[in-house]
Write an enzyme that holds these catalytic residues in place. Structure first.
Site, PDB file in Angstrom:
ATOM      1  N   ALA A 198      27.978 -43.144 -12.047  1.00 13.71           N
ATOM      2  CA  ALA A 198      27.601 -42.586 -10.750  1.00 13.71           C
ATOM      3  C   ALA A 198      27.849 -43.662  -9.698  1.00 13.71           C
ATOM      4  CB  ALA A 198      26.140 -42.137 -10.756  1.00 13.71           C
ATOM      5  N   TYR A 199      27.689 -43.283  -8.450  1.00  8.31           N
ATOM      6  CA  TYR A 199      28.067 -44.156  -7.345  1.00  8.31           C
ATOM      7  C   TYR A 199      26.892 -44.532  -6.466  1.00  8.31           C
ATOM      8  CZ  TYR A 199      32.729 -43.285  -8.850  1.00  8.31           C
ATOM      9  OH  TYR A 199      33.860 -43.248  -9.619  1.00  8.31           O
ATOM     10  N   LEU A 200      26.751 -45.835  -6.252  1.00 16.17           N
ATOM     11  CA  LEU A 200      25.798 -46.333  -5.254  1.00 16.17           C
ATOM     12  C   LEU A 200      26.390 -46.136  -3.864  1.00 16.17           C
ATOM     13  CD1 LEU A 200      24.708 -49.613  -7.039  1.00 16.17           C
ATOM     14  CD2 LEU A 200      23.245 -47.648  -6.544  1.00 16.17           C
ATOM     15  N   GLU A 220      24.020 -42.002  -5.637  1.00 15.18           N
ATOM     16  CA  GLU A 220      24.289 -40.810  -4.838  1.00 15.18           C
ATOM     17  C   GLU A 220      24.668 -39.641  -5.744  1.00 15.18           C
ATOM     18  OE1 GLU A 220      27.767 -41.928  -2.645  1.00 15.18           O
ATOM     19  OE2 GLU A 220      26.659 -43.161  -1.235  1.00 15.18           O
ATOM     20  N   ASN A 243      37.057 -40.013  -9.204  1.00 19.07           N
ATOM     21  CA  ASN A 243      35.720 -39.809  -9.763  1.00 19.07           C
ATOM     22  C   ASN A 243      34.647 -39.786  -8.681  1.00 19.07           C
ATOM     23  OD1 ASN A 243      35.799 -39.721 -12.848  1.00 19.07           O
ATOM     24  ND2 ASN A 243      37.158 -41.416 -12.383  1.00 19.07           N
TER      25      ASN A 243
END
Length: 155
Positions: free
Chosen positions: A28-30, A82, A144
């Site tokens: 996942a993405y910060l 996020e 992604n």
């Protein structure tokens, strides 16, 4: 710290029998801003923090920095990321002198299969197996970070 990569859709599951490695990846993405993505990834039992810069005009080359972090830290950081989590199985397939990373997505991105190949320089010649489809290197829909915000099933 520079990544040169091309990305393709996959036409069939013929690659599965050719794979020498298979690993589950959850990420996942910060920060999913295309100018500088910050990703947390768990690959099997290892954690990673990755920062990627914006790609060049062709989308093949960009800055990439990655470091391994403790698995516990990666698990905790995933809870503050996020949007949604990317879940996929990565198959590594040797074709000629290169290795393709073929990602079979699950969850909200189920049905999507994408192959990536890392190169030493942008115009490097490489073999294209029969299961390789349309090139999507510069199409943000297949990044992604984008898939974490707008999953494949919602298209």
């Amino acid at each position: 710290m520079v990544e040169i990569e091309r990305k393709f859709l996959v036409l069939s599951d013929d690659f599965i029998n050719e794979a020498f490695s298979k690993k589950r990846i959850v990420q996942a993405y910060l920060n999913s801003n295309p100018e500088r993505t910050v990703r947390i990834r768990i690959k099997e039992d290892k954690g990673f923090l990755t920062i990627k810069g914006k790609g060049n005009a062709t989308g093949t080359t960009r800055l990439e920095w990655e470091t391994e972090i403790p698995l516990r830290d990666a698990e905790k950081l995933l809870t503050i990321c996020e949007s949604s989590t990317i879940d996929k199985i990565r198959h590594e397939v040797k074709v000629g002198n290169h290795v393709y990373e073929v990602d079979v997505f699950a969850g909200e991105n189920e049905g999507l299969i994408v192959a990536e190949i890392e190169l030493k320089f942008e115009d490097e010649v490489f073999e294209k197996p029969s299961w390789l489809g349309k090139e999507v290197t510069n199409d943000e829909h297949f990044y992604n970070a984008y898939l974490s915000i707008k999953p494949f099933k919602s298209w």
